[in-house]
Design a protein around this motif. Structure first.
Motif, mmCIF file in Angstrom:
data_model
loop_
_atom_site.group_PDB
_atom_site.id
_atom_site.type_symbol
_atom_site.label_atom_id
_atom_site.label_comp_id
_atom_site.label_asym_id
_atom_site.label_seq_id
_atom_site.Cartn_x
_atom_site.Cartn_y
_atom_site.Cartn_z
ATOM 1 N N LEU A 135 -39.295 38.125 -47.807
ATOM 2 C CA LEU A 135 -39.627 38.710 -49.114
ATOM 3 C C LEU A 135 -40.557 39.902 -48.971
ATOM 4 O O LEU A 135 -40.498 40.847 -49.770
ATOM 5 C CB LEU A 135 -40.279 37.661 -50.019
ATOM 6 C CG LEU A 135 -39.419 36.470 -50.438
ATOM 7 C CD1 LEU A 135 -40.095 35.713 -51.581
ATOM 8 C CD2 LEU A 135 -38.026 36.896 -50.854
ATOM 9 N N VAL A 139 -38.676 42.776 -51.177
ATOM 10 C CA VAL A 139 -39.245 43.213 -52.456
ATOM 11 C C VAL A 139 -39.585 44.702 -52.460
ATOM 12 O O VAL A 139 -39.265 45.398 -53.425
ATOM 13 C CB VAL A 139 -40.473 42.351 -52.818
ATOM 14 C CG1 VAL A 139 -41.189 42.913 -54.043
ATOM 15 C CG2 VAL A 139 -40.047 40.913 -53.079
ATOM 16 N N ASN A 143 -38.215 47.828 -55.007
ATOM 17 C CA ASN A 143 -39.358 48.078 -55.875
ATOM 18 C C ASN A 143 -39.010 48.971 -57.058
ATOM 19 O O ASN A 143 -39.538 48.792 -58.157
ATOM 20 C CB ASN A 143 -40.503 48.696 -55.072
ATOM 21 C CG ASN A 143 -41.799 48.742 -55.854
ATOM 22 O OD1 ASN A 143 -42.183 47.752 -56.470
ATOM 23 N ND2 ASN A 143 -42.453 49.879 -55.837
ATOM 24 N N ASN A 146 -37.382 46.873 -59.516
ATOM 25 C CA ASN A 146 -38.375 45.957 -60.070
ATOM 26 C C ASN A 146 -39.201 46.637 -61.157
ATOM 27 O O ASN A 146 -39.442 46.060 -62.222
ATOM 28 C CB ASN A 146 -39.281 45.451 -58.937
ATOM 29 C CG ASN A 146 -40.258 44.382 -59.398
ATOM 30 O OD1 ASN A 146 -39.889 43.466 -60.142
ATOM 31 N ND2 ASN A 146 -41.500 44.480 -58.960
ATOM 32 N N ASN A 159 -40.710 39.558 -57.069
ATOM 33 C CA ASN A 159 -41.272 38.679 -56.051
ATOM 34 C C ASN A 159 -41.397 37.246 -56.566
ATOM 35 O O ASN A 159 -41.046 36.285 -55.871
ATOM 36 C CB ASN A 159 -42.634 39.197 -55.609
ATOM 37 C CG ASN A 159 -43.190 38.430 -54.424
ATOM 38 O OD1 ASN A 159 -42.499 38.192 -53.443
ATOM 39 N ND2 ASN A 159 -44.444 38.021 -54.514
#
Length: 274
Positions: A135, A139, A143, A146, A159
């Motif tokens: 992770l 992640v 990003n 996200n 996450n």
């Protein structure tokens, strides 16, 4: 290229998770041309997602402390283009589905290791550590998605969602059995190596601090300040616990204190001084 995400690349390179960008290698996409380029479903399914999926699989199977060669610039370009061309929802669903398939496979492997208690605990510790390390690389690659889709539209965090998958499919169904085995092993010095025990408990705590309530005493040996402060009326209980532990150690097979009331070592001979 987005400055905040670009700034994260040196951290990944320094940690050894990915390769630094090659000086003479061209990125998959030029940031200035992304707005003009189109992205079809076929493009996404045949080129963009397969590249990302390959990077994800490498990270998920990387042994803790290991190294793999991934071009972060190319992975960023893939995610950036997918988000800019309205493939955020598809990308997010594909990512979660792929991670979930992998985690279900991990759960099956752990179930097959239950016959040997020690092997089960050590395998569980390794599996969880490997997943959390993955992770740390996955992640940051996603990003941009996200920030602009998961956090902004779904009001959650990538996450946390990926950790939730591991908790629900692997940890929650095994946590009671796991903690009981760890608690039993902790009463037998070096039945499981101290670093493995410490890593296991710390990772469980990081995944879900609520696990502490299942075995507060066990977690308190590895996590500071998880128990309320000791009061004076608890001292007798702690003294009794220490005495019981000492008694258990003395009863262990092969234990020999070599104590005869003298401070002289057993291999020392008397030396006369004239």
């Amino acid at each position: 290229m987005d400055e905040s995400i670009e700034a994260m690349e040196p951290e990944l390179v320094e940690s050894g998770v990915v390769d630094p960008p090659e000086k003479n290698s061209a990125p998959l996409l030029r940031p200035g041309s992304m707005v003009m380029m189109s992205l079809t479903v076929a493009d996404y399914e045949m080129h963009y997602w397969p590249k990302l999926q390959g990077a994800i699989d490498q990270l998920l199977t990387l042994k803790p402390g290991g190294y793999i060669s991934i071009s972060y610039e190319q992975m960023y370009s893939c995610v950036y283009k997918c988000v800019c061309k309205q493939f955020s929802e598809r990308l997010y669903k594909d990512l979660l589905n792929h991670i979930e398939q992998h985690v279900c496979h991990l759960a099956e492997q752990l179930s097959n290791s239950m016959q040997d208690s020690r092997h089960f605990v050590e395998t569980f510790a390794f599996t969880m550590n490997q997943y959390l390390q993955a992770l740390a690389g996955i992640v940051p690659i996603f990003n941009y998605m996200n920030r602009f889709y998961v956090e902004n539209k779904l009001k959650t965090d990538l996450n946390e969602e990926l950790r939730k998958i591991f908790r629900s499919h692997v940890v929650d169904s095994q946590i009671t059995k796991l903690l009981n085995l760890v608690d039993e092993a902790s009463c037998q010095p070096f039945a499981i190596s101290p670093p493995t025990m410490a890593s296991l408990i710390q990772n469980l705590f990081n995944l879900n601090a609520e696990y502490v309530h299942l075995k507060p005493g066990l977690f308190s040996r590895y996590i500071p300040n998880v128990l309320p402060p000791t009061s004076a009326n608890q001292m007798d209980a702690y003294i009794a616990e220490v005495k019981q532990m000492q008694s258990d150690i003395h009863k262990m097979q092969g234990f020999n204190s070599n104590f005869d009331g003298s401070r002289k070592r057993s291999f020392e001979e008397d030396v006369s001084i004239n």
